[in-house]
Motif scaffolding. Sequence first.
Motif, PDB file in Angstrom:
ATOM      1  N   GLN A 113       0.816  -1.207   0.000  1.00  0.00           N
ATOM      2  CA  GLN A 113       0.000   0.000   0.000  1.00  0.00           C
ATOM      3  C   GLN A 113       0.853   1.262   0.000  1.00  0.00           C
ATOM      4  O   GLN A 113       1.888   1.343   0.671  1.00  0.00           O
ATOM      5  CB  GLN A 113      -0.915   0.008   1.232  1.00  0.00           C
ATOM      6  CG  GLN A 113      -2.009   1.059   1.221  1.00  0.00           C
ATOM      7  CD  GLN A 113      -1.561   2.446   1.685  1.00  0.00           C
ATOM      8  OE1 GLN A 113      -0.553   2.587   2.386  1.00  0.00           O
ATOM      9  NE2 GLN A 113      -2.280   3.471   1.281  1.00  0.00           N
ATOM     10  N   LEU A 128      -2.793   5.065  -3.927  1.00  0.00           N
ATOM     11  CA  LEU A 128      -4.209   5.159  -3.586  1.00  0.00           C
ATOM     12  C   LEU A 128      -4.857   6.338  -4.299  1.00  0.00           C
ATOM     13  O   LEU A 128      -5.971   6.224  -4.821  1.00  0.00           O
ATOM     14  CB  LEU A 128      -4.368   5.297  -2.070  1.00  0.00           C
ATOM     15  CG  LEU A 128      -5.801   5.441  -1.563  1.00  0.00           C
ATOM     16  CD1 LEU A 128      -6.648   4.242  -1.966  1.00  0.00           C
ATOM     17  CD2 LEU A 128      -5.808   5.625  -0.036  1.00  0.00           C
ATOM     18  N   VAL A 184      -5.356   5.268  -7.890  1.00  0.00           N
ATOM     19  CA  VAL A 184      -6.421   4.278  -8.031  1.00  0.00           C
ATOM     20  C   VAL A 184      -7.788   4.947  -7.893  1.00  0.00           C
ATOM     21  O   VAL A 184      -8.730   4.643  -8.651  1.00  0.00           O
ATOM     22  CB  VAL A 184      -6.264   3.162  -6.987  1.00  0.00           C
ATOM     23  CG1 VAL A 184      -7.495   2.250  -6.956  1.00  0.00           C
ATOM     24  CG2 VAL A 184      -5.017   2.341  -7.270  1.00  0.00           C
ATOM     25  N   ARG A 185      -7.901   5.859  -6.979  1.00  0.00           N
ATOM     26  CA  ARG A 185      -9.188   6.496  -6.710  1.00  0.00           C
ATOM     27  C   ARG A 185      -9.727   7.222  -7.941  1.00  0.00           C
ATOM     28  O   ARG A 185     -10.945   7.348  -8.109  1.00  0.00           O
ATOM     29  CB  ARG A 185      -9.065   7.513  -5.570  1.00  0.00           C
ATOM     30  CG  ARG A 185      -8.862   6.879  -4.196  1.00  0.00           C
ATOM     31  CD  ARG A 185     -10.018   7.258  -3.258  1.00  0.00           C
ATOM     32  NE  ARG A 185     -11.301   6.988  -3.853  1.00  0.00           N
ATOM     33  CZ  ARG A 185     -11.941   5.815  -3.779  1.00  0.00           C
ATOM     34  NH1 ARG A 185     -11.405   4.823  -3.125  1.00  0.00           N
ATOM     35  NH2 ARG A 185     -13.109   5.647  -4.349  1.00  0.00           N
ATOM     36  N   LEU A 236     -12.109   4.930  -9.885  1.00  0.00           N
ATOM     37  CA  LEU A 236     -13.174   4.266  -9.146  1.00  0.00           C
ATOM     38  C   LEU A 236     -14.295   5.242  -8.839  1.00  0.00           C
ATOM     39  O   LEU A 236     -14.122   6.457  -8.893  1.00  0.00           O
ATOM     40  CB  LEU A 236     -12.633   3.685  -7.836  1.00  0.00           C
ATOM     41  CG  LEU A 236     -11.458   2.709  -7.931  1.00  0.00           C
ATOM     42  CD1 LEU A 236     -11.065   2.240  -6.534  1.00  0.00           C
ATOM     43  CD2 LEU A 236     -11.795   1.528  -8.829  1.00  0.00           C
ATOM     44  N   GLU A 278     -16.226   3.833  -3.619  1.00  0.00           N
ATOM     45  CA  GLU A 278     -15.659   2.487  -3.707  1.00  0.00           C
ATOM     46  C   GLU A 278     -14.356   2.401  -2.927  1.00  0.00           C
ATOM     47  O   GLU A 278     -13.408   3.139  -3.206  1.00  0.00           O
ATOM     48  CB  GLU A 278     -15.414   2.093  -5.168  1.00  0.00           C
ATOM     49  CG  GLU A 278     -14.955   0.654  -5.322  1.00  0.00           C
ATOM     50  CD  GLU A 278     -15.085   0.150  -6.753  1.00  0.00           C
ATOM     51  OE1 GLU A 278     -14.834  -1.044  -6.969  1.00  0.00           O
ATOM     52  OE2 GLU A 278     -15.437   0.946  -7.638  1.00  0.00           O
ATOM     53  N   ALA A 295     -10.676   1.301  -1.593  1.00  0.00           N
ATOM     54  CA  ALA A 295      -9.449   0.851  -2.254  1.00  0.00           C
ATOM     55  C   ALA A 295      -8.327   0.795  -1.234  1.00  0.00           C
ATOM     56  O   ALA A 295      -8.354   1.482  -0.217  1.00  0.00           O
ATOM     57  CB  ALA A 295      -9.089   1.772  -3.407  1.00  0.00           C
ATOM     58  N   SER A 298     -12.784  -3.865  -1.105  1.00  0.00           N
ATOM     59  CA  SER A 298     -11.763  -3.110  -1.829  1.00  0.00           C
ATOM     60  C   SER A 298     -11.655  -3.552  -3.282  1.00  0.00           C
ATOM     61  O   SER A 298     -11.791  -4.734  -3.616  1.00  0.00           O
ATOM     62  CB  SER A 298     -10.391  -3.247  -1.154  1.00  0.00           C
ATOM     63  OG  SER A 298      -9.833  -4.518  -1.397  1.00  0.00           O
ATOM     64  N   TYR A 299     -11.385  -2.576  -4.139  1.00  0.00           N
ATOM     65  CA  TYR A 299     -11.154  -2.833  -5.565  1.00  0.00           C
ATOM     66  C   TYR A 299     -10.025  -3.841  -5.760  1.00  0.00           C
ATOM     67  O   TYR A 299     -10.138  -4.775  -6.563  1.00  0.00           O
ATOM     68  CB  TYR A 299     -10.821  -1.514  -6.251  1.00  0.00           C
ATOM     69  CG  TYR A 299     -10.068  -1.658  -7.551  1.00  0.00           C
ATOM     70  CD1 TYR A 299     -10.726  -1.994  -8.721  1.00  0.00           C
ATOM     71  CD2 TYR A 299      -8.684  -1.456  -7.594  1.00  0.00           C
ATOM     72  CE1 TYR A 299     -10.044  -2.133  -9.920  1.00  0.00           C
ATOM     73  CE2 TYR A 299      -7.990  -1.592  -8.791  1.00  0.00           C
ATOM     74  CZ  TYR A 299      -8.669  -1.934  -9.946  1.00  0.00           C
ATOM     75  OH  TYR A 299      -7.978  -2.078 -11.129  1.00  0.00           O
ATOM     76  N   GLU A 300      -8.923  -3.679  -5.041  1.00  0.00           N
ATOM     77  CA  GLU A 300      -7.748  -4.526  -5.269  1.00  0.00           C
ATOM     78  C   GLU A 300      -8.016  -5.990  -4.951  1.00  0.00           C
ATOM     79  O   GLU A 300      -7.528  -6.878  -5.655  1.00  0.00           O
ATOM     80  CB  GLU A 300      -6.553  -4.027  -4.440  1.00  0.00           C
ATOM     81  CG  GLU A 300      -5.947  -2.737  -4.942  1.00  0.00           C
ATOM     82  CD  GLU A 300      -6.563  -1.497  -4.318  1.00  0.00           C
ATOM     83  OE1 GLU A 300      -5.977  -0.424  -4.432  1.00  0.00           O
ATOM     84  OE2 GLU A 300      -7.653  -1.626  -3.703  1.00  0.00           O
TER      85      GLU A 300
END
Length: 232
Positions: free
Chosen positions: A17, A22, A25-26, A29, A33, A35, A66-68
């Motif tokens: 992480q 992050l 990634v956000r 999404l 959602e 993450a 989480s998405y991951e």
Amino acid sequence: MTAQPASAVIEALREFQSDAELARVRKRLSPDEPAIGTRMDDLVTVAREHAGLELAEVRKLLDHPSYEARMAAMCILDFRARSDPDDDERRALCRVYLERHDRITTWDMVDRAAPQVVGGWFVGRDKKNLIDLAGSACPLRRRTAITAPLHFLQAGDDDDVAAGTAIARRLVSAPEPVVHKAVGIFLRRLGSRDRDQLLGFLREHASAMPRTALRLAISALDDDIRRQILRH
């Protein structure tokens, strides 16, 4: 198979992480959602290391918010489908994907697993499930319907390819980019297998296609043919 639980995958993802990741990634999404913030390369590495996870544990990953975690589940399904499974396992992999489609929330989850996991099962088989997906109100289900047949272009016979092309025809004027871009990608790959079939499709349907999908579909054709198609 491995006896490791889904929680081991989550723990491994969290070890990578970073706040900077992050934030990246956000951006792709929905605002609500969850993450973790794991780089895709690291996520794929974690998934590969846990590719033998029991399918019951893969389902637990799909239950994770989480998405991951859910993307890791898609990667694991994909790795398993690429490992020359027998029919029973291939059916089981496809079942997990289709039964838990509600946990697929991004186009890249579809693209990661649909060709091998879903398309791999439906080669040479009845395509009713794909046709049902193509008629769904959910854009991501329709993306699965046209992304899974990418595998037909590699490993299917002419009947499989015809079934994929029929789905493209059904979705050719879809307004959502997440759907019509996937149609364009399928058609571009179709042209690599059968250029004349692509040109025939375009003669019939190019005028109904969103411009982005059309440009994707013709991107591998000669410049003069592309210009001719775009003028009409």
